[in-house]
Design a protein around this motif. Structure first.
Motif, mmCIF file in Angstrom:
data_model
loop_
_atom_site.group_PDB
_atom_site.id
_atom_site.type_symbol
_atom_site.label_atom_id
_atom_site.label_comp_id
_atom_site.label_asym_id
_atom_site.label_seq_id
_atom_site.Cartn_x
_atom_site.Cartn_y
_atom_site.Cartn_z
ATOM 1 N N TYR A 90 0.798 -1.059 0.259
ATOM 2 C CA TYR A 90 -0.031 0.074 0.008
ATOM 3 C C TYR A 90 1.103 1.280 -0.084
ATOM 4 O O TYR A 90 0.650 2.206 -0.656
ATOM 5 C CB TYR A 90 -0.927 0.019 1.172
ATOM 6 C CG TYR A 90 -1.956 -1.074 1.164
ATOM 7 C CD1 TYR A 90 -2.535 -1.481 -0.149
ATOM 8 C CD2 TYR A 90 -2.627 -1.789 2.194
ATOM 9 C CE1 TYR A 90 -3.429 -2.543 -0.071
ATOM 10 C CE2 TYR A 90 -3.594 -2.432 2.216
ATOM 11 C CZ TYR A 90 -4.043 -2.960 0.956
ATOM 12 O OH TYR A 90 -4.859 -4.050 1.130
ATOM 13 N N VAL A 91 1.981 1.423 0.661
ATOM 14 C CA VAL A 91 2.768 2.540 0.676
ATOM 15 C C VAL A 91 3.389 2.667 -0.504
ATOM 16 O O VAL A 91 3.288 3.907 -0.927
ATOM 17 C CB VAL A 91 3.841 2.163 1.657
ATOM 18 C CG1 VAL A 91 4.969 3.240 1.909
ATOM 19 C CG2 VAL A 91 3.393 2.172 3.071
ATOM 20 N N TRP A 92 3.996 1.559 -1.113
ATOM 21 C CA TRP A 92 4.715 1.860 -2.431
ATOM 22 C C TRP A 92 3.728 2.323 -3.492
ATOM 23 O O TRP A 92 4.070 3.048 -4.407
ATOM 24 C CB TRP A 92 5.424 0.560 -2.787
ATOM 25 C CG TRP A 92 6.825 0.635 -2.149
ATOM 26 C CD1 TRP A 92 6.920 -0.530 -0.868
ATOM 27 C CD2 TRP A 92 7.847 1.369 -2.055
ATOM 28 N NE1 TRP A 92 8.162 -0.198 -0.649
ATOM 29 C CE2 TRP A 92 8.798 0.970 -0.911
ATOM 30 C CE3 TRP A 92 8.172 2.408 -2.850
ATOM 31 C CZ2 TRP A 92 10.130 1.534 -0.782
ATOM 32 C CZ3 TRP A 92 9.232 3.150 -2.623
ATOM 33 C CH2 TRP A 92 10.341 2.686 -1.537
ATOM 34 N N PHE A 97 1.257 6.360 -7.137
ATOM 35 C CA PHE A 97 0.176 7.265 -7.574
ATOM 36 C C PHE A 97 0.692 8.745 -7.632
ATOM 37 O O PHE A 97 0.431 9.376 -8.532
ATOM 38 C CB PHE A 97 -1.034 6.913 -6.460
ATOM 39 C CG PHE A 97 -2.101 7.796 -6.706
ATOM 40 C CD1 PHE A 97 -2.945 7.680 -7.758
ATOM 41 C CD2 PHE A 97 -2.488 9.041 -6.021
ATOM 42 C CE1 PHE A 97 -3.838 8.668 -8.187
ATOM 43 C CE2 PHE A 97 -3.238 9.954 -6.184
ATOM 44 C CZ PHE A 97 -3.890 9.584 -7.358
ATOM 45 N N CYS A 98 1.276 9.071 -6.533
ATOM 46 C CA CYS A 98 1.887 10.428 -6.397
ATOM 47 C C CYS A 98 2.848 10.925 -7.504
ATOM 48 O O CYS A 98 2.723 12.154 -8.115
ATOM 49 C CB CYS A 98 2.545 10.664 -4.991
ATOM 50 S SG CYS A 98 1.576 10.656 -3.528
ATOM 51 N N ILE A 133 6.777 12.695 -1.116
ATOM 52 C CA ILE A 133 7.903 12.799 -0.452
ATOM 53 C C ILE A 133 8.054 12.169 0.973
ATOM 54 O O ILE A 133 9.019 11.407 1.417
ATOM 55 C CB ILE A 133 8.850 14.104 -0.413
ATOM 56 C CG1 ILE A 133 9.064 14.704 -1.935
ATOM 57 C CG2 ILE A 133 9.836 14.298 0.334
ATOM 58 C CD1 ILE A 133 9.583 13.546 -2.587
ATOM 59 N N ILE A 134 6.746 12.406 1.917
ATOM 60 C CA ILE A 134 7.021 12.197 3.237
ATOM 61 C C ILE A 134 6.704 10.616 3.103
ATOM 62 O O ILE A 134 7.373 9.891 4.131
ATOM 63 C CB ILE A 134 5.763 12.660 3.815
ATOM 64 C CG1 ILE A 134 5.884 14.356 3.744
ATOM 65 C CG2 ILE A 134 5.166 12.382 5.185
ATOM 66 C CD1 ILE A 134 4.733 15.258 4.662
ATOM 67 N N LEU A 135 6.015 10.013 2.293
ATOM 68 C CA LEU A 135 5.977 8.661 2.319
ATOM 69 C C LEU A 135 7.248 7.812 1.858
ATOM 70 O O LEU A 135 7.532 6.833 2.318
ATOM 71 C CB LEU A 135 4.721 8.030 1.225
ATOM 72 C CG LEU A 135 3.474 8.420 1.735
ATOM 73 C CD1 LEU A 135 2.550 8.085 0.539
ATOM 74 C CD2 LEU A 135 2.935 7.577 3.039
ATOM 75 N N ILE A 136 7.906 8.656 1.041
ATOM 76 C CA ILE A 136 9.157 7.886 0.564
ATOM 77 C C ILE A 136 10.110 8.097 1.738
ATOM 78 O O ILE A 136 11.105 7.052 2.180
ATOM 79 C CB ILE A 136 9.856 8.733 -0.538
ATOM 80 C CG1 ILE A 136 9.338 8.306 -1.724
ATOM 81 C CG2 ILE A 136 11.560 8.492 -0.592
ATOM 82 C CD1 ILE A 136 9.839 9.146 -3.123
ATOM 83 N N GLY A 165 2.283 -2.288 4.919
ATOM 84 C CA GLY A 165 3.207 -1.253 5.184
ATOM 85 C C GLY A 165 2.808 0.094 5.671
ATOM 86 O O GLY A 165 3.423 0.912 6.150
ATOM 87 N N LEU A 166 1.360 0.144 5.943
ATOM 88 C CA LEU A 166 0.839 1.533 6.234
ATOM 89 C C LEU A 166 1.004 1.834 7.719
ATOM 90 O O LEU A 166 1.032 2.837 8.260
ATOM 91 C CB LEU A 166 -0.750 1.484 5.921
ATOM 92 C CG LEU A 166 -1.111 1.775 4.310
ATOM 93 C CD1 LEU A 166 -2.429 1.704 4.053
ATOM 94 C CD2 LEU A 166 -0.354 2.887 4.067
#
Length: 376
Positions: A90-92, A97-98, A133-136, A165-166
């Motif tokens: 889910y994170v990746w 998507f971003c 960027i925050i998720l990366i 992953g979330l």
């Protein structure tokens, strides 16, 4: 040439390349940082067009660096690629998507009669530069804090949490790491605008960004550095490969590799020096000091993650499933073959440097953008 290297030396060589590409990508996130500053620095459509066109000439370079980073991970450490990208799904996917909507925004923002209007695409750019960027950063933070996965003897893995992953967003260190990356991107963007934009108002507002967000970054950086130095980590026996918990593991890694520690400190000082040059000396080349500083700091963090018998991706579900550069890499043959391919990396970097110089040979003004019928 590469045939003479041991298997471990090949693994270390490739981890260094992965770290270098990752560090270069973090530097290139000034594109994303600039996207989040769009409405803070611009007060009218003409100023927004200047900012987006300055960034639009660089966004493909940042995407190229990201692809090279992911490709190097896939080629050299396929098990990590499979565990992280397949497990923390889910994170990746959110990150992907971003970056998809970023490409869409640059392509369609100025298209005549577009369906959504400019502001929607500018919103896409903000999402890419903030959430992306925050998720990366959160994903990179898990290299220190670990993930909920299990790997069996056949190298088949599965995630043990249904959130895939979330759950990483619930770890304070991961979130702090993500926001630190976010403010690094914004600071680099402000320095980039000072260097490349021919508009006094935008430049002065960029200096204000450096003044206040530099302080926020410093607080986050000091926390992250303290947390890393006092954090427990996983080491493994070089013979038996048994993984064990080690207190102050990353501090021990810095002490065992003083050159890496020196690179980390020097890089941090360079980054702050770049801010000071633009803010107090009133020169325009702070981006070069801060850019080199970011690359050195991020590279040194990758090195303490992977070197000195360290598990660079700890498993929170089963300690012995933790991944290291030894148990997650491709075969010796693969690493040798890919090492010859890696000799092309300097040429790619030289191309990026050449394009960079060509695109920043002179500052961009509002008049130049208005006279260009193909602007973003």
């Amino acid at each position: 040439m590469f045939e003479k290297l041991s298997y471990l030396q090949l693994q270390e060589y490739w981890w260094f390349l992965v770290g270098l590409l990752g560090a270069l990508f973090v530097f290139m996130t000034f594109v994303q940082g600039g996207q989040t500053l769009l409405h803070r620095l611009a007060r009218n459509e003409a100023q927004r067009d200047v900012i987006i066109n300055v960034l639009g000439r660089k966004w493909e370079l940042s995407f190229t660096t990201l692809v090279m980073f992911g490709g190097a991970l896939f080629a050299a450490f396929p098990l990590f690629y499979a565990v992280s990208f397949g497990g923390a799904y889910y994170v990746w996917m959110a990150i992907l998507f971003c970056f998809i909507i970023q490409a869409v925004a640059y392509e369609y923002r100025k298209k005549p009669n577009n369906l959504f209007g400019e502001r929607v695409y500018e919103g896409f750019l903000f999402i890419n530069g903030s959430l992306g960027i925050i998720l990366i950063g959160i994903a990179l933070g898990t290299l220190f804090t670990g993930g909920n996965f299990v790997v069996n003897s056949m190298h088949l893995s599965h995630w043990t949490k249904s959130t895939y992953g979330l759950e990483a967003v619930l770890n304070f260190f991961n979130v702090a790491f993500g926001f630190m990356l976010f403010f690094i991107a914004r600071i680099l963007a402000a320095e980039f605008f000072i260097k490349t934009v021919d508009n006094k108002e935008i430049v002065e507002r960029s200096r204000i960004v450096l003044k206040y967000e530099g302080a926020i970054f410093l607080i986050l950086f000091l926390y992250v550095a303290y947390a890393i130095l006092t954090m427990n980590g996983y080491n493994y026996d070089p013979v038996s490969k048994v993984v064990n918990l080690e207190h102050f593991k990353f501090l021990h890694n810095f002490l065992a590799m003083p050159i890496v520690a020196g690179v980390f400190v020097f890089g941090a000082l360079l980054f702050l020096a770049g801010i000071a040059i633009d803010l107090f000396v009133k020169k325009e080349n702070g981006i070069f000091y801060s850019g080199v500083g970011v690359v050195l700091v991020v590279l040194s963090l990758f090195l303490i993650l992977g070197y000195n018998h360290t598990a660079f991706y700890p498993s929170l579900a089963n300690m012995q499933s933790s991944l290291s550069i030894e148990n997650s890499s491709g075969s010796r043959y693969t690493l040798i073959a890919m090492s010859y391919v890696s000799l092309m990396v300097p040429f790619v970097l030289a191309y990026i440097a050449f394009v960079w110089k060509a695109m920043t040979s002179k500052k961009i003004s509002i008049a130049e953008v208005e006279n260009n019928p193909h602007h973003y």
